[in-house]
Design a protein around this motif. Structure first.
Motif, PDB file in Angstrom:
ATOM      1  N   ALA A  61      63.157  56.888   7.130  1.00  0.00           N
ATOM      2  CA  ALA A  61      61.694  56.984   7.085  1.00  0.00           C
ATOM      3  C   ALA A  61      61.087  57.336   8.440  1.00  0.00           C
ATOM      4  O   ALA A  61      60.017  57.946   8.519  1.00  0.00           O
ATOM      5  CB  ALA A  61      61.093  55.677   6.566  1.00  0.00           C
ATOM      6  N   GLY A  62      61.765  56.961   9.514  1.00  0.00           N
ATOM      7  CA  GLY A  62      61.250  57.259  10.852  1.00  0.00           C
ATOM      8  C   GLY A  62      61.070  58.739  11.104  1.00  0.00           C
ATOM      9  O   GLY A  62      60.191  59.142  11.885  1.00  0.00           O
ATOM     10  N   ILE A  63      61.871  59.581  10.444  1.00  0.00           N
ATOM     11  CA  ILE A  63      61.705  61.032  10.598  1.00  0.00           C
ATOM     12  C   ILE A  63      60.345  61.446  10.045  1.00  0.00           C
ATOM     13  O   ILE A  63      59.604  62.217  10.665  1.00  0.00           O
ATOM     14  CB  ILE A  63      62.830  61.799   9.860  1.00  0.00           C
ATOM     15  CG1 ILE A  63      64.197  61.388  10.387  1.00  0.00           C
ATOM     16  CG2 ILE A  63      62.633  63.306  10.004  1.00  0.00           C
ATOM     17  CD1 ILE A  63      65.372  61.975   9.588  1.00  0.00           C
ATOM     18  N   GLY A  64      60.000  60.906   8.880  1.00  0.00           N
ATOM     19  CA  GLY A  64      58.758  61.292   8.219  1.00  0.00           C
ATOM     20  C   GLY A  64      57.510  60.722   8.851  1.00  0.00           C
ATOM     21  O   GLY A  64      56.416  61.277   8.671  1.00  0.00           O
ATOM     22  N   GLU A  65      57.641  59.619   9.599  1.00  0.00           N
ATOM     23  CA  GLU A  65      56.457  58.965  10.173  1.00  0.00           C
ATOM     24  C   GLU A  65      55.692  59.847  11.147  1.00  0.00           C
ATOM     25  O   GLU A  65      54.540  59.570  11.471  1.00  0.00           O
ATOM     26  CB  GLU A  65      56.869  57.678  10.892  1.00  0.00           C
ATOM     27  CG  GLU A  65      57.176  56.529   9.961  1.00  0.00           C
ATOM     28  CD  GLU A  65      57.392  55.227  10.716  1.00  0.00           C
ATOM     29  OE1 GLU A  65      56.511  54.862  11.522  1.00  0.00           O
ATOM     30  OE2 GLU A  65      58.438  54.588  10.515  1.00  0.00           O
ATOM     31  N   VAL A  66      56.311  60.908  11.598  1.00  0.00           N
ATOM     32  CA  VAL A  66      55.679  61.795  12.579  1.00  0.00           C
ATOM     33  C   VAL A  66      54.689  62.753  11.916  1.00  0.00           C
ATOM     34  O   VAL A  66      53.875  63.369  12.585  1.00  0.00           O
ATOM     35  CB  VAL A  66      56.775  62.596  13.326  1.00  0.00           C
ATOM     36  CG1 VAL A  66      56.190  63.545  14.359  1.00  0.00           C
ATOM     37  CG2 VAL A  66      57.759  61.640  13.995  1.00  0.00           C
ATOM     38  N   TYR A  67      54.731  62.840  10.570  1.00  0.00           N
ATOM     39  CA  TYR A  67      54.007  63.918   9.889  1.00  0.00           C
ATOM     40  C   TYR A  67      53.028  63.422   8.822  1.00  0.00           C
ATOM     41  O   TYR A  67      53.240  62.393   8.188  1.00  0.00           O
ATOM     42  CB  TYR A  67      55.005  64.873   9.218  1.00  0.00           C
ATOM     43  CG  TYR A  67      55.985  65.492  10.173  1.00  0.00           C
ATOM     44  CD1 TYR A  67      55.634  66.597  10.943  1.00  0.00           C
ATOM     45  CD2 TYR A  67      57.266  64.955  10.321  1.00  0.00           C
ATOM     46  CE1 TYR A  67      56.530  67.168  11.832  1.00  0.00           C
ATOM     47  CE2 TYR A  67      58.178  65.517  11.205  1.00  0.00           C
ATOM     48  CZ  TYR A  67      57.800  66.620  11.965  1.00  0.00           C
ATOM     49  OH  TYR A  67      58.690  67.175  12.848  1.00  0.00           O
ATOM     50  N   ALA A  68      51.980  64.229   8.632  1.00  0.00           N
ATOM     51  CA  ALA A  68      51.070  64.078   7.499  1.00  0.00           C
ATOM     52  C   ALA A  68      51.079  65.403   6.737  1.00  0.00           C
ATOM     53  O   ALA A  68      51.086  66.475   7.351  1.00  0.00           O
ATOM     54  CB  ALA A  68      49.653  63.760   7.965  1.00  0.00           C
ATOM     55  N   ARG A  69      51.084  65.325   5.417  1.00  0.00           N
ATOM     56  CA  ARG A  69      51.112  66.532   4.590  1.00  0.00           C
ATOM     57  C   ARG A  69      49.706  66.886   4.115  1.00  0.00           C
ATOM     58  O   ARG A  69      49.028  66.084   3.481  1.00  0.00           O
ATOM     59  CB  ARG A  69      52.020  66.315   3.370  1.00  0.00           C
ATOM     60  CG  ARG A  69      52.305  67.582   2.584  1.00  0.00           C
ATOM     61  CD  ARG A  69      52.901  67.283   1.216  1.00  0.00           C
ATOM     62  NE  ARG A  69      51.890  66.861   0.258  1.00  0.00           N
ATOM     63  CZ  ARG A  69      52.110  66.689  -1.051  1.00  0.00           C
ATOM     64  NH1 ARG A  69      53.315  66.890  -1.541  1.00  0.00           N
ATOM     65  NH2 ARG A  69      51.143  66.298  -1.860  1.00  0.00           N
ATOM     66  N   PHE A  70      49.287  68.112   4.420  1.00  0.00           N
ATOM     67  CA  PHE A  70      47.995  68.625   3.979  1.00  0.00           C
ATOM     68  C   PHE A  70      48.228  69.757   2.981  1.00  0.00           C
ATOM     69  O   PHE A  70      48.993  70.682   3.251  1.00  0.00           O
ATOM     70  CB  PHE A  70      47.187  69.155   5.170  1.00  0.00           C
ATOM     71  CG  PHE A  70      46.671  68.085   6.094  1.00  0.00           C
ATOM     72  CD1 PHE A  70      45.354  67.636   6.011  1.00  0.00           C
ATOM     73  CD2 PHE A  70      47.499  67.519   7.054  1.00  0.00           C
ATOM     74  CE1 PHE A  70      44.881  66.651   6.863  1.00  0.00           C
ATOM     75  CE2 PHE A  70      47.038  66.531   7.911  1.00  0.00           C
ATOM     76  CZ  PHE A  70      45.722  66.094   7.815  1.00  0.00           C
ATOM     77  N   ALA A  71      47.549  69.681   1.837  1.00  0.00           N
ATOM     78  CA  ALA A  71      47.686  70.707   0.800  1.00  0.00           C
ATOM     79  C   ALA A  71      46.582  71.747   0.960  1.00  0.00           C
ATOM     80  O   ALA A  71      45.413  71.395   1.147  1.00  0.00           O
ATOM     81  CB  ALA A  71      47.602  70.071  -0.585  1.00  0.00           C
ATOM     82  N   PHE A  72      46.950  73.031   0.877  1.00  0.00           N
ATOM     83  CA  PHE A  72      45.922  74.072   0.970  1.00  0.00           C
ATOM     84  C   PHE A  72      45.721  74.809  -0.354  1.00  0.00           C
ATOM     85  O   PHE A  72      45.273  75.954  -0.386  1.00  0.00           O
ATOM     86  CB  PHE A  72      46.205  75.048   2.122  1.00  0.00           C
ATOM     87  CG  PHE A  72      47.546  75.731   2.132  1.00  0.00           C
ATOM     88  CD1 PHE A  72      47.711  76.973   1.525  1.00  0.00           C
ATOM     89  CD2 PHE A  72      48.629  75.156   2.779  1.00  0.00           C
ATOM     90  CE1 PHE A  72      48.940  77.627   1.552  1.00  0.00           C
ATOM     91  CE2 PHE A  72      49.865  75.800   2.818  1.00  0.00           C
ATOM     92  CZ  PHE A  72      50.011  77.036   2.201  1.00  0.00           C
ATOM     93  N   CYS A  73      46.028  74.117  -1.465  1.00  0.00           N
ATOM     94  CA  CYS A  73      45.770  74.694  -2.791  1.00  0.00           C
ATOM     95  C   CYS A  73      44.341  74.371  -3.239  1.00  0.00           C
ATOM     96  O   CYS A  73      44.115  73.866  -4.341  1.00  0.00           O
ATOM     97  CB  CYS A  73      46.788  74.154  -3.795  1.00  0.00           C
ATOM     98  SG  CYS A  73      46.934  72.357  -3.806  1.00  0.00           S
ATOM     99  N   LYS A  74      43.400  74.661  -2.348  1.00  0.00           N
ATOM    100  CA  LYS A  74      41.979  74.424  -2.606  1.00  0.00           C
ATOM    101  C   LYS A  74      41.223  75.718  -2.308  1.00  0.00           C
ATOM    102  O   LYS A  74      41.746  76.613  -1.640  1.00  0.00           O
ATOM    103  CB  LYS A  74      41.445  73.292  -1.708  1.00  0.00           C
ATOM    104  CG  LYS A  74      42.333  72.053  -1.645  1.00  0.00           C
ATOM    105  CD  LYS A  74      42.427  71.303  -2.961  1.00  0.00           C
ATOM    106  CE  LYS A  74      43.387  70.114  -2.850  1.00  0.00           C
ATOM    107  NZ  LYS A  74      43.519  69.370  -4.104  1.00  0.00           N
ATOM    108  N   ASP A  75      39.970  75.810  -2.769  1.00  0.00           N
ATOM    109  CA  ASP A  75      39.216  77.027  -2.481  1.00  0.00           C
ATOM    110  C   ASP A  75      38.889  77.101  -0.991  1.00  0.00           C
ATOM    111  O   ASP A  75      38.891  76.087  -0.276  1.00  0.00           O
ATOM    112  CB  ASP A  75      37.948  77.107  -3.340  1.00  0.00           C
ATOM    113  CG  ASP A  75      36.961  75.993  -3.050  1.00  0.00           C
ATOM    114  OD1 ASP A  75      36.397  75.961  -1.945  1.00  0.00           O
ATOM    115  OD2 ASP A  75      36.769  75.133  -3.934  1.00  0.00           O
TER     116      ASP A  75
END
Length: 436
Positions: free
Chosen positions: A402-416
């Motif tokens: 999990a420590g690998i993932g703690e560095v990141y936030a996922r943002f979705a750009f499937c929006k207008d």
């Protein structure tokens, strides 16, 4: 005496008379998941949702019109064949035959499912024995874990290695696999390997060389390969999407997963499909028939129209260009902030490096966030303070990694585009909280 007995009965806790299956615990199904924590109900009412990967725009009108036409006919309002409606199976055949470079049999090599997720679940039902091991690359689409464990499987995790720190402008191609790690993960119980390309959440489009290396391992150890290619219509920067089943010898051991929801901005339709040899489709059909019997009939007709008319409308080419424009809006926002991110070459997610976000440790975080990874607190802080929600990436890892993932936030750009531009401006309010 009877009243005493009744009173004693009333005082007993009868809320958990029958214990639930342990597989729910093993698959993290009962834990409060990231989607319920970062739900609109828990966030400010004006928060812009870039967390969940669904669109805020409708499918093309020519596809929704096909849905309306289907609803106004008799046959599409009733049961379909468990294999899927013949019109959709034929549309899948005609669309994918040139891409696979082989003929496809609509009776034995194509199966329509209730979304890609149910299709994958049915494969696990059909092929996993108790204790069979399934190799999953991390970060992984979160549904894989419970779907595997519910069917007696044991997940075995192999991490994708994040970009090296010295890379100033990393792309999803800089997330790499170590084929020796894959090989070391294999035991006598290994039954299957899951590949997700283009990848959620990294956006990685696996290279031909990477897939060929995996193919050698699959052949050597006689593994079933699930190739989750639901984002095959969203590949950018002239990257090559290699269909795993087209590699030498891989057709016979590969099930390819597709999705109308991802292809046509219709995630709520729950129409997906599997393409594989008869030896894989036939037992999977037996499973899906008992799980759902058949999938949504009228929307199968609409999905068929989508595939039939896509070329005429230059749909996928236009859609890719639109998504590249959307991606650019968020990239520009992160560049203005001076934050590092992974440029995705496929799918519709961007991983933002949040290690330089300096939020107050005594911020009033809810209990659901406390005790989770640092990324949970960072994403909560961003949502509450600037009004843009994202998803903490440690959710897509096992506890060990999990420590690998703690560095990141996922943002979705499937929006207008307007929504993304509004989010981009809000994100600039993070500047006072960034380390220099």
């Amino acid at each position: 005496m009877s009243s005493l007995a009744n009173g004693a009965t009333k005082s007993l806790d009868r809320s958990n008379l029958v214990p639930f299956s342990s597989r729910l615990k093993e698959g993290r199904a009962l834990a409060q998941d990231v989607w319920s924590i970062f739900n609109a109900a828990n966030l400010p009412s004006d928060c812009i949702n870039l967390g969940q990967g669904y669109m805020n725009f409708a499918p093309p009108e020519w596809i929704t019109k096909a849905a309306e036409e289907a609803l106004n006919k008799v046959a599409p309002n009733h049961y379909s064949h468990p294999r899927g409606r013949i019109r959709l199976r034929e549309a899948i055949r005609d669309f994918y035959e040139p891409l696979f470079g082989r003929s496809l049999d609509v009776e034995s090599e194509i199966l329509v499912t209730s979304g890609a997720n149910e299709g994958q679940y049915s494969v696990f039902v059909a092929f996993l024995e108790q204790g069979d091991e399934v190799i999953m690359f991390e970060p992984f689409f979160d549904q894989y874990l419970p779907s595997v464990t519910f069917n007696g499987g044991k997940p075995v995790y192999v991490p994708l290695h994040p970009p090296a720190p010295h890379i100033e402008k990393p792309t999803s191609d800089d997330w790499t696999i170590d084929i020796d790690e894959v090989r070391r993960a294999i035991t006598s119980r290994t039954k299957m390997i899951i590949i997700n390309t283009p990848h959620n959440p990294v956006g990685k489009v696996f290279t031909r060389a990477e897939l060929e290396a995996i193919a050698k391992v699959a052949e050597e150890f006689n593994l079933l390969v699930m190739s989750d290619e639901v984002y095959d219509c969203l590949v950018f920067d002239k990257k090559e999407h290699v269909r795993f089943a087209t590699l030498p010898g891989m057709w016979d051991r590969t099930v390819t997963v597709g999705s109308a929801g991802k292809a046509f901005a219709a995630t709520g339709w729950r129409v997906g499909w599997l393409i594989a040899p008869k030896s894989i489709i036939q037992p999977t059909l037996a499973a899906t028939t008992r799980i759902v019997f058949c999938s949504n009939s009228p929307l199968q007709e609409a999905a068929a129209a989508g595939l039939e008319q896509a070329k005429k409308h230059s749909f996928f080419e236009t859609q890719c260009a639109q998504y590249e424009e959307r991606r650019a809006v968020l990239i520009d926002a992160f560049d203005r902030l001076g934050l590092k991110y992974t440029l995705p070459e496929g799918s519709y997610f961007i991983l933002l490096d949040i290690s330089n976000l300096d939020f107050p440790e005594d911020y009033p975080f809810p209990e659901s966030v406390l005790g989770r990874g640092r990324d949970f607190r960072a994403c909560w802080f961003i949502a509450m303070e600037v009004g843009v929600s994202s998803i903490p990436v440690s959710e897509f890892y096992c506890e060990e990694h999990a420590g690998i993932g703690e560095v990141y936030a996922r943002f979705a750009f499937c929006k207008d585009v307007d929504t993304l531009k509004a989010a981009a401006e809000r994100l600039q309010n993070l500047k006072p909280y960034l380390k220099h």
